[in-house]
Design an enzyme around this catalytic site. Structure first.
Site, short mmCIF file in Angstrom:
data_model
loop_
_atom_site.label_atom_id
_atom_site.label_comp_id
_atom_site.label_asym_id
_atom_site.label_seq_id
_atom_site.Cartn_x
_atom_site.Cartn_y
_atom_site.Cartn_z
N ASP A 56 63.46 -2.74 48.42
CA ASP A 56 64.63 -2.24 47.72
C ASP A 56 65.69 -3.33 47.67
O ASP A 56 66.14 -3.83 48.70
CB ASP A 56 65.17 -1.00 48.45
CG ASP A 56 66.40 -0.43 47.77
OD1 ASP A 56 66.27 0.09 46.65
OD2 ASP A 56 67.50 -0.54 48.35
N THR A 63 68.24 -1.93 41.28
CA THR A 63 69.06 -2.85 42.06
C THR A 63 68.48 -4.26 42.10
O THR A 63 69.22 -5.23 42.23
CB THR A 63 69.22 -2.33 43.50
OG1 THR A 63 67.92 -2.07 44.06
CG2 THR A 63 70.02 -1.05 43.53
N THR A 64 67.16 -4.38 41.99
CA THR A 64 66.52 -5.70 41.97
C THR A 64 66.64 -6.31 40.58
O THR A 64 66.96 -7.49 40.42
CB THR A 64 65.04 -5.60 42.38
OG1 THR A 64 64.94 -4.92 43.63
CG2 THR A 64 64.42 -6.98 42.51
N ASP A 94 66.06 6.86 45.76
CA ASP A 94 65.94 6.33 44.40
C ASP A 94 65.43 7.40 43.44
O ASP A 94 65.93 7.55 42.32
CB ASP A 94 65.00 5.12 44.38
CG ASP A 94 65.66 3.86 44.92
OD1 ASP A 94 66.84 3.95 45.32
OD2 ASP A 94 65.01 2.80 44.96
#
Length: 535
Positions: A68, A101-102, A399
């Site tokens: 994550d 988020t990545t 998520d």
């Protein structure tokens, strides 16, 4: 650096100047871009369903294994200020959307990498920023033209489950995506108001317990407290419970200042003991008089109070956390009571059942409050072989919960597997040919940066990244099929619509906007002071 004001008084501009160096202009911009690229390149290997995990060890020796993006960056000991900006970027995406988020960090790094060649050509950073802003607007408008809508209701939520599975396929729970996605969707729908398109996210509690596998994760209709009743002889099951929530301890009042009490006779000792017992008796009488059948206390209490509560047939739980107390108060309609004298029947909460259960292979006791009267509240109990697996499972489910919430707020989707990025790249590149100013170069650079996400997906899947992306790009241009993406799981088709690989439109737009804003901010920094030899 020492300077003097108009009255002759000295003041320091830069402390320890001899231990620091100053970079300005192009050198500063290049140093900032290289720092951002280092972080982005680190994150590239974690993107996609076959992305790699990172293992992080903090100063206390706690081990975290995750892919994550927000968690990796938050737990890294980052010193460079530009790298810290990317940590905040990822955290901002996590707070607002909960997914991507990545990708947002990879895109921001690619935008800055593309700007290096533009800066070497002599294009001013302000012009690059303006071009990126225009290109981002073009990409966002294009997303609105290629998005689809998914229809669902509480009885027919298959589309939501498919979208939740997309966010879970790259996580540790990928073996149990069907079950976990269904649990996540059921949890969100339980606390959602579909008419208002609103989700009470604070009514979903994530609780973890070591024991079993991630496949044993379950959804509980109620609230779980990781505690047990304060006395082993108290009843383990209370039906139609009336709950008193107390933030005052079961103990005699103490002066707030330092004090000393001398007991020099048996008579004084007995008097003191009698006073204490009367205090305990008065407290338990007030609770019993209110009509409460269960007592939840934020503080602890000693054996004397525990014994009296047992005698009065008042099951009690001590050391309940402040977060749990607030959630229980919302769910049961109880008022949080700070003094025993203020406790009345109107301030009690109601629940259909309060029961003590043994959960997990460790036979650890937990209190379950079910059928809350005021509002629907659910708990997802995540199980795993060890603490590290449980924590990663909780992050994965968070998520999936966020994706489901976003779709309830806005049911428009774009297709994953890099399909949306490739389609936007084609649209932005086409638009750049119609612009005659110097901004066309930065718009074209933005188009190239958008391909960084599908290239990383293809690379992590073991494909020839440039060849795979170029092939999809060509097919999209020839046939106008914006749902073609990278076949990461080798299912034999690049059609993301058939593979049910979705991203929320809301999340994708936020990703583009945040990455563009961060790139513009870093490009405009032209003066930095840093410790010598660092970064």
């Amino acid at each position: 650096m020492l300077r003097f004001d108009s009255s002759g008084k000295p003041f320091i501009i830069i402390r320890d100047q001899d231990q620091k160096e100053r970079l300005t202009g192009s050198e500063a911009r290049k140093a900032n871009i290289l720092a951002a690229m280092t972080v982005a390149n680190l994150m590239k290997t974690s993107i996609g369903p076959l992305g790699m995990d990172k293992i992080l060890v903090d100063q206390d020796g706690e081990v975290t294994s995750t892919n994550d993006g927000a968690t990796i960056l938050k737990n890294m000991q980052v010193e460079n200020p530009i790298a810290k900006l990317l940590v905040e970027l990822s955290q901002g995406q996590d707070d607002e959307i909960g997914d991507g988020t990545t990708s947002v960090v990879v895109l921001a790094g690619a935008l800055l990498e593309e700007s290096l060649s533009l800066l070497e050509k002599g294009i001013h950073p302000s012009k690059i920023s303006e071009g990126y802003e225009k290109a981002c607007n073009i990409a966002v408008k294009h997303l609105l033209t290629i998005c689809d809508k998914i229809e669902f209701d509480k009885e027919n939520c298959g589309s939501l489950v498919k979208a939740a599975k997309t966010s879970l396929c790259s996580k540790i729970v990928n073996q149990y995506t069907d079950k976990i996605a269904k649990i996540s969707v059921e949890a969100v729908l339980a606390v959602a108001d579909l008419e208002r398109k609103d989700v009470r996210f604070d009514l979903i509690k994530l609780e973890g317990k070591t024991g079993g596998t991630l496949g044993d994760t379950e959804l509980i209709d109620g609230i779980i407290i990781p505690k047990n009743f304060s006395h082993p002889q108290m009843p383990k099951q209370i039906k139609n419970a009336k709950i008193a929530i107390l933030t005052c301890p079961f103990e005699p009042p103490k002066p707030k200042t330092g004090h000393k009490l001398d007991i020099d006779s048996v008579k004084k000792y007995k008097e003191l003991l009698e006073i204490e017992q009367n205090y305990f008796k008065e407290m338990t009488d007030l609770v019993k008089k209110s009509g409460a059948t269960v007592v939840l206390c934020q503080w602890g209490f000693d054996d004397e109070a525990n014994h009296l509560l047992l005698q009065k047939k008042l099951p009690a739980v001590r050391w309940v956390s402040g977060t749990d107390i607030e959630l229980i108060a919302i769910a049961t309609g109880a008022r949080i009571v700070p003094r025993f004298s203020e406790l009345t029947e109107k301030k009690l909460g109601k629940a259909g059942m309060v029961i003590e259960k043994s959960i997990g292979t460790t036979d650890e006791k937990m209190i379950v409050i079910e059928k809350c009267s005021n509002t629907k509240t659910v708990t997802i109990l995540v199980k795993g072989g060890n603490k590290m697996v449980v924590e990663e499972g909780k992050r994965s489910i968070h998520d999936a919960l966020c994706v489901t919430r976003n779709l309830i707020k806005d049911n428009r989707i774009v297709y994953g597997g890099g399909a949306a990025e490739i389609s936007c790249s084609v649209a932005v590149n086409k638009a750049s040919k119609e612009i005659t100013g110097i901004e066309q170069y930065s718009i074209r650079a933005f188009s190239q940066a958008l391909l960084s996400v599908p290239i990383a997906l293809a690379s992590n899947s073991g494909l020839n990244s440039l060849e795979a992306v170029s092939e999809i790009q060509l097919k999209q241009m020839e046939k106008d099929l914006p749902f073609l993406g990278i076949d990461c799981l080798s299912k034999g088709t690049n059609n993301m619509k058939e593979q049910y690989v979705f991203d929320t439109l809301r999340g994708k737009i936020q990703e583009f906007l945040l990455a563009t804003q961060m790139a513009k901010m870093i490009l405009k920094i032209d003066d930095i002071i840093r410790p010598t030899g660092q970064y």
